[in-house]
Design a protein around this motif. Sequence first.
Motif, PDB file in Angstrom:
ATOM      1  N   GLU A   2      -3.828   5.221 -35.265  1.00  0.00           N
ATOM      2  CA  GLU A   2      -2.876   5.418 -36.413  1.00  0.00           C
ATOM      3  C   GLU A   2      -2.514   6.906 -36.145  1.00  0.00           C
ATOM      4  O   GLU A   2      -3.355   7.969 -36.132  1.00  0.00           O
ATOM      5  N   SER A   7       7.357   8.719 -35.429  1.00  0.00           N
ATOM      6  CA  SER A   7       8.483   8.030 -35.117  1.00  0.00           C
ATOM      7  C   SER A   7       8.952   8.380 -33.605  1.00  0.00           C
ATOM      8  O   SER A   7       8.706   9.520 -33.287  1.00  0.00           O
ATOM      9  N   SER A  21      11.555   3.603 -33.821  1.00  0.00           N
ATOM     10  CA  SER A  21      10.245   2.831 -34.210  1.00  0.00           C
ATOM     11  C   SER A  21       9.212   4.005 -34.912  1.00  0.00           C
ATOM     12  O   SER A  21       9.226   5.119 -34.697  1.00  0.00           O
ATOM     13  N   LYS A  22       8.762   3.546 -36.174  1.00  0.00           N
ATOM     14  CA  LYS A  22       7.738   4.210 -36.549  1.00  0.00           C
ATOM     15  C   LYS A  22       6.246   3.533 -36.393  1.00  0.00           C
ATOM     16  O   LYS A  22       5.245   4.126 -36.765  1.00  0.00           O
ATOM     17  N   ASP A  23       6.361   2.658 -35.353  1.00  0.00           N
ATOM     18  CA  ASP A  23       4.886   2.057 -34.910  1.00  0.00           C
ATOM     19  C   ASP A  23       4.671   2.346 -33.621  1.00  0.00           C
ATOM     20  O   ASP A  23       5.392   1.874 -32.374  1.00  0.00           O
ATOM     21  N   GLN A  25       2.628   1.078 -31.590  1.00  0.00           N
ATOM     22  CA  GLN A  25       2.422   0.049 -30.800  1.00  0.00           C
ATOM     23  C   GLN A  25       3.635  -0.786 -30.323  1.00  0.00           C
ATOM     24  O   GLN A  25       3.511  -1.685 -29.618  1.00  0.00           O
ATOM     25  N   PHE A  26       4.754  -0.257 -30.662  1.00  0.00           N
ATOM     26  CA  PHE A  26       5.944  -0.913 -30.463  1.00  0.00           C
ATOM     27  C   PHE A  26       7.000  -0.040 -29.749  1.00  0.00           C
ATOM     28  O   PHE A  26       7.430   0.927 -30.145  1.00  0.00           O
TER      29      PHE A  26
END
Length: 66
Positions: A2, A7, A21-23, A25-26
């Motif tokens: 985490e 971003s 993306s803000k993830d 993992q993506f």
Amino acid sequence: LELNGFSISIHNRWGEQVFSSKDPQFGWDGIYLGEEAQPGTYAWALKYLDALGNPKTLMGTVTLIR
């Protein structure tokens, strides 16, 4: 993993944003507007908050090869 305030954005040579993306993992799969993005160099910017809450920015380029 985490990351607070994470971003990432990727832009083409004309400054158009092709991915964001803000993830953490993506990641970008090389697709833009539903089609394969053109091979070439793209600029990226990654923003996050460090362990003390200070904003950090990393920038660089990535070359898309097909």
